[in-house]
Design a protein around this motif. Sequence first.
Motif, short mmCIF file in Angstrom:
data_model
loop_
_atom_site.label_atom_id
_atom_site.label_comp_id
_atom_site.label_asym_id
_atom_site.label_seq_id
_atom_site.Cartn_x
_atom_site.Cartn_y
_atom_site.Cartn_z
N GLN A 113 -1.35 -2.58 8.09
CA GLN A 113 -2.15 -1.43 7.52
C GLN A 113 -1.50 -0.14 7.20
N PHE A 169 -5.53 -6.28 -0.95
CA PHE A 169 -5.46 -4.71 -1.18
C PHE A 169 -4.70 -4.02 -2.10
N PRO A 203 -14.51 -10.42 3.66
CA PRO A 203 -13.80 -10.27 4.76
C PRO A 203 -12.24 -11.24 4.38
N ARG A 213 -6.29 -4.71 -5.21
CA ARG A 213 -7.64 -4.05 -5.57
C ARG A 213 -7.29 -2.66 -6.00
N SER A 241 -13.09 -7.68 -3.28
CA SER A 241 -11.99 -7.57 -2.20
C SER A 241 -12.75 -6.82 -1.08
N LEU A 242 -13.64 -5.92 -1.28
CA LEU A 242 -14.18 -4.90 -0.37
C LEU A 242 -15.44 -5.68 0.38
N SER A 271 -9.29 -9.61 2.88
CA SER A 271 -8.82 -8.34 3.34
C SER A 271 -7.42 -8.32 3.82
N THR A 272 -6.64 -9.21 3.10
CA THR A 272 -5.01 -9.39 3.29
C THR A 272 -4.40 -8.16 2.45
#
Length: 292
Positions: free
Chosen positions: A138, A61, A53, A64, A49-50, A56-57
């Motif tokens: 975010q 997040f 790209p 993770r 997940s890091l 990156s939702t």
Amino acid sequence: MEQKQNKSADGFVILGFNINETLQNIFFVLFLLLHLITLSGHLAIVVLSLADPTLSTPMYFFLRNLSFIEICYTLVIVPQMLANFLGKSRRVSFMACASQMYFFIAFGGSECFLLVVMAYDRYVAICNPLRYTLVMNQNLCMQLLMVASVSGFTISLGLTVLIFNLPFCDSHNINHFFCDIPPVMFLACSDTHVNEMAVLLVCTMILIKCSQGRKKAFSTCVAHLVVAVLHYGCAIFIYIRPKASYSLNEDKVVSLIYTNVTPMLYPVIYSLRNKEVKGALKRVWGRVLTLR
């Protein structure tokens, strides 16, 4: 007060499982293997997940961070359990026992609250897809993560202080494989009615509501419901009942499931069966091979 001071000085003894040496060795190998699989699966989710790209939702997040919490959760319990299987010293200090209980409840509670957050994330994605990126920005994701974590650690502090302020009897033996709430309360000399009610109230609030949140979030997959029933069913069986009906020997077996087996299933059910995660794994692995 004198009893508590003596307990603080002498510590506790974790009895673990009353089995012969051969079975202890077998259990050590079995649960070490499960532990390594669990850590590898959750670590893979964190790294993927890091690194990719496309993951990156907000959903990934939270996944993770769920995996990170699971890693911490199992590290609090399993290493000591494995050491006990090898016949190492089973004595733990008063503070070490209290710390283990605190972090066990803290990470477990944070996980439950995070699952509610994940349910909300899926609700917005399904019911308001056009506003999803605007709502789940975010900043909101970070705030929800902080609320889940702070809530778990705050509740844990209150419960741990409540339990370890009890006056303990002469027995130092905890009939379990870690410092869990019921077996520690069994060592108390005084009336634990208030403590039991506090544990019942907190666990009812966290476990039942969070299991409903998970059901709503992942109702499209039977496997999610199976894990929800397994994890929360075990926890409800242990914590949401009066002290008089406790059976510590049964609780130890049930605890093995939700501290060893269920965390191992999470990576498979939540991510590693997911097409996006499989695609990310291929891309990351392809980049690794290219660098070689």
